[in-house]
Design a protein around this motif. Structure first.
Motif, PDB file in Angstrom:
ATOM      1  N   THR A   1     -57.641  17.262 -70.679  1.00  0.00           N
ATOM      2  CA  THR A   1     -57.503  18.709 -70.734  1.00  0.00           C
ATOM      3  C   THR A   1     -56.164  19.225 -70.237  1.00  0.00           C
ATOM      4  O   THR A   1     -55.926  20.408 -70.247  1.00  0.00           O
ATOM      5  CB  THR A   1     -58.626  19.404 -69.926  1.00  0.00           C
ATOM      6  N   GLY A   2     -55.261  18.342 -69.770  1.00  0.00           N
ATOM      7  CA  GLY A   2     -53.953  18.792 -69.335  1.00  0.00           C
ATOM      8  C   GLY A   2     -53.157  19.348 -70.496  1.00  0.00           C
ATOM      9  O   GLY A   2     -53.347  18.978 -71.651  1.00  0.00           O
ATOM     10  N   GLY A   3     -52.219  20.234 -70.206  1.00  0.00           N
ATOM     11  CA  GLY A   3     -51.351  20.812 -71.210  1.00  0.00           C
ATOM     12  C   GLY A   3     -50.066  21.250 -70.554  1.00  0.00           C
ATOM     13  O   GLY A   3     -49.642  20.696 -69.553  1.00  0.00           O
TER      14      GLY A   3
ATOM     15  N   ASP B   1     -46.301  21.588 -66.274  1.00  0.00           N
ATOM     16  CA  ASP B   1     -47.549  20.912 -66.602  1.00  0.00           C
ATOM     17  C   ASP B   1     -48.733  21.739 -66.136  1.00  0.00           C
ATOM     18  O   ASP B   1     -48.705  22.345 -65.059  1.00  0.00           O
ATOM     19  CB  ASP B   1     -47.610  19.540 -65.933  1.00  0.00           C
ATOM     20  N   ILE B   2     -49.790  21.750 -66.934  1.00  0.00           N
ATOM     21  CA  ILE B   2     -51.047  22.382 -66.545  1.00  0.00           C
ATOM     22  C   ILE B   2     -51.992  21.252 -66.167  1.00  0.00           C
ATOM     23  O   ILE B   2     -52.335  20.410 -66.993  1.00  0.00           O
ATOM     24  CB  ILE B   2     -51.645  23.212 -67.694  1.00  0.00           C
TER      25      ILE B   2
ATOM     26  N   THR C   1     -57.744  26.361 -66.330  1.00  0.00           N
ATOM     27  CA  THR C   1     -56.831  27.352 -65.780  1.00  0.00           C
ATOM     28  C   THR C   1     -56.414  28.330 -66.868  1.00  0.00           C
ATOM     29  O   THR C   1     -56.100  27.929 -67.984  1.00  0.00           O
ATOM     30  CB  THR C   1     -55.577  26.648 -65.220  1.00  0.00           C
ATOM     31  N   ARG C   2     -56.390  29.622 -66.530  1.00  0.00           N
ATOM     32  CA  ARG C   2     -56.023  30.633 -67.523  1.00  0.00           C
ATOM     33  C   ARG C   2     -54.595  31.109 -67.356  1.00  0.00           C
ATOM     34  O   ARG C   2     -54.066  31.797 -68.218  1.00  0.00           O
ATOM     35  CB  ARG C   2     -56.981  31.822 -67.456  1.00  0.00           C
TER      36      ARG C   2
ATOM     37  N   ALA D   1     -50.487  25.929 -73.593  1.00  0.00           N
ATOM     38  CA  ALA D   1     -50.780  25.023 -74.707  1.00  0.00           C
ATOM     39  C   ALA D   1     -51.712  23.929 -74.207  1.00  0.00           C
ATOM     40  O   ALA D   1     -51.359  23.170 -73.305  1.00  0.00           O
ATOM     41  CB  ALA D   1     -49.488  24.416 -75.233  1.00  0.00           C
ATOM     42  N   ARG D   2     -52.910  23.884 -74.795  1.00  0.00           N
ATOM     43  CA  ARG D   2     -53.888  22.912 -74.318  1.00  0.00           C
ATOM     44  C   ARG D   2     -54.835  22.551 -75.455  1.00  0.00           C
ATOM     45  O   ARG D   2     -55.396  23.434 -76.119  1.00  0.00           O
ATOM     46  CB  ARG D   2     -54.655  23.498 -73.134  1.00  0.00           C
ATOM     47  N   HIS D   3     -54.977  21.276 -75.701  1.00  0.00           N
ATOM     48  CA  HIS D   3     -55.847  20.791 -76.763  1.00  0.00           C
ATOM     49  C   HIS D   3     -56.051  19.301 -76.525  1.00  0.00           C
ATOM     50  O   HIS D   3     -55.138  18.617 -76.064  1.00  0.00           O
ATOM     51  CB  HIS D   3     -55.203  21.021 -78.140  1.00  0.00           C
TER      52      HIS D   3
END
Length: 439
Positions: free
Chosen positions: A19-21, A29-30, A38-39, A50-52
């Motif tokens: 789920t990192g983006g 990095d998210i 996280t929003r 960006a997350r996918h």
């Protein structure tokens, strides 16, 4: 970016590792999260995340400039920034493009200007400046080529890119490299783009339309069938109005319905198109991103301020279009074997005629003679609002206009046109004209 197919939220739950983006604004990095994702970016608080689950495993992209012509005009005239803007012809012309503010009133590209003005009377209307738009398009293309040599132009403001194997070169995934490119285009050129990322061209093109403007949308392999199933058949490339109506008449309105049918059954019903439908309904597209992608045709057209029925008047409008097509063929080092005439009646009925030449040509004179022959057959008193001419079935320039022993004047016409081209190269496009232009 909201919705099941955006880069913010995966369609189905995935493991925390996937789920990192990254933040599309600062690149941070998210982190992966076990709970709700996280929003906001923990570094800059941006919501453009960006997350996918397949974000770092896809490499086929489609980049589309947002409201391209209008964006350039707003960039060059800041007073237009917060106003609805339409780029297009006069009252009888059509909308070339419009900004997103104008689109909120229902204005769309290719819409007749009179209708657009009625929907958005407060809009500012500016005529198109194609030379300026081409220059900006080339600037964007140059930046694309900085990412990968596999750039396939689709039009002046869009292209496919294949970033397969570029991770070691850029030290980042294709998704991150594409996002960095989008920010660079904004910073250096002053316009925005939307990006679609997937595992083939068909899906990348669809994805680029999902979150405009400034979007980065992903369609992964795992979600392809489910994503397409609920979409209308008209989303499939090649399904126009006639084919859509035929499919709907046969009870096939959704791509999901196509997914339940065999290739044999579809081919039996619709021939070669049936196999095309079978594969694209499943998201299967084996076309490569081809930087040498062939130009299918070269054309030019004009919409009249008032309808024209007289043959002489129509011919007068036809000649400069043939000169434009000729110049574009020469610039592209191509020649056309088929001449195509396009007419649109006052009632918006489209008339299309074509003729095959004995040999390919680049010459405006040859284009004109053939197109005028086609025009004479249609100029029966009908009032037309638009005329266009094009060259199809394209060949290399070296195949153009060979010596024709059956036409002793052909070589003289070719030399005259070459002389005119040379004068225009030195002194400008209006330095010399044929008498036909003055009728």
């Amino acid at each position: 970016m909201n919705g099941p197919n955006s880069t913010n939220t995966p369609e189905t739950p995935v493991s925390p590792r996937e789920t990192g983006g990254f933040c599309r604004d600062c690149g941070a990095d998210i982190p992966a999260a076990d709970a709700a994702p996280t929003r906001r970016c923990p570094s800059c608080r941006s919501t453009r995340l960006a997350r996918h689950p397949e974000l770092d495993r896809l490499s086929i992209a489609h980049i589309d400039c947002d409201a391209f012509y209008a964006a350039i005009e707003k960039r060059d005239d800041p007073s237009l920034r917060d106003k609805p803007l339409i780029v297009g012809g006069g009252h009888r012309g059509v909308v070339s493009t419009c900004c997103y503010i104008a689109r909120m009133s229902g204005v769309r590209s290719a819409m007749p200007m009179f209708k657009a003005r009625k929907l958005c009377p407060e809009a500012v209307v500016v005529p198109p400046n194609m030379a300026k738009y081409r220059e900006v398009g080339e600037q964007v293309r140059t930046l694309m080529l900085g990412l990968t040599p596999l750039v396939e132009p689709v039009s002046i403001d869009e292209a496919f890119l294949d970033l397969t194997g570029t991770e070691r070169l850029h030290h980042m995934s294709p998704a991150r490299a594409l996002n960095r490119l989008a920010l660079k285009i904004e910073r250096e050129i002053g316009i925005t783009v939307s990006i679609g990322l997937s595992h083939n061209k068909f899906l990348a093109k669809i994805a680029s339309d999902l979150d405009k403007p400034r979007g980065l949308s992903v369609i992964g392999r795992a979600e392809t069938l489910a994503f397409l199933a609920e979409k209308p058949v008209s989303l499939i490339w090649g399904v126009g109005k006639v084919m859509r109506e035929r499919l709907e008449h046969d009870g096939i309105a959704s791509i999901g319905r196509l997914q339940t049918m065999t290739e044999v059954d579809l081919a039996r019903r619709y021939g070669k198109m049936g196999s095309h439908l079978f594969h694209l309904a499943r998201g299967e597209d084996n076309r490569k991103v081809d930087p040498e992608g062939e130009t299918k045709s070269i054309s030019a057209e004009t919409t009249f301020d008032t309808d024209i029925a007289d043959l002489d008047d129509l011919s007068k409008e036809l000649w400069p279009l043939c000169e434009k097509v000729s110049a574009r063929l020469k610039h592209a080092e191509l020649s056309g074997h088929v001449v195509h005439l396009k007419l649109k009646t006052a009632g918006f009925k489209l008339v299309s005629r074509q003729a095959r030449l004995s040999t390919p040509t680049q010459l405006a004179e040859s284009l004109y003679r053939t197109a005028e022959m086609l025009l004479k057959r249609e100029a029966d008193g009908t009032h037309f609002r638009l005329i266009g001419v094009g060259a199809d079935d394209l060949y290399p320039a070296e195949d153009a206009d060979p010596v024709d022993l059956a036409d002793p004047n052909a070589e003289r016409r070719r030399k005259v046109e070459q002389a005119i081209d040379e004068v225009r190269r030195k002194l400008g496009g209006k330095a010399i004209v044929k008498g036909r232009s003055l009728r």
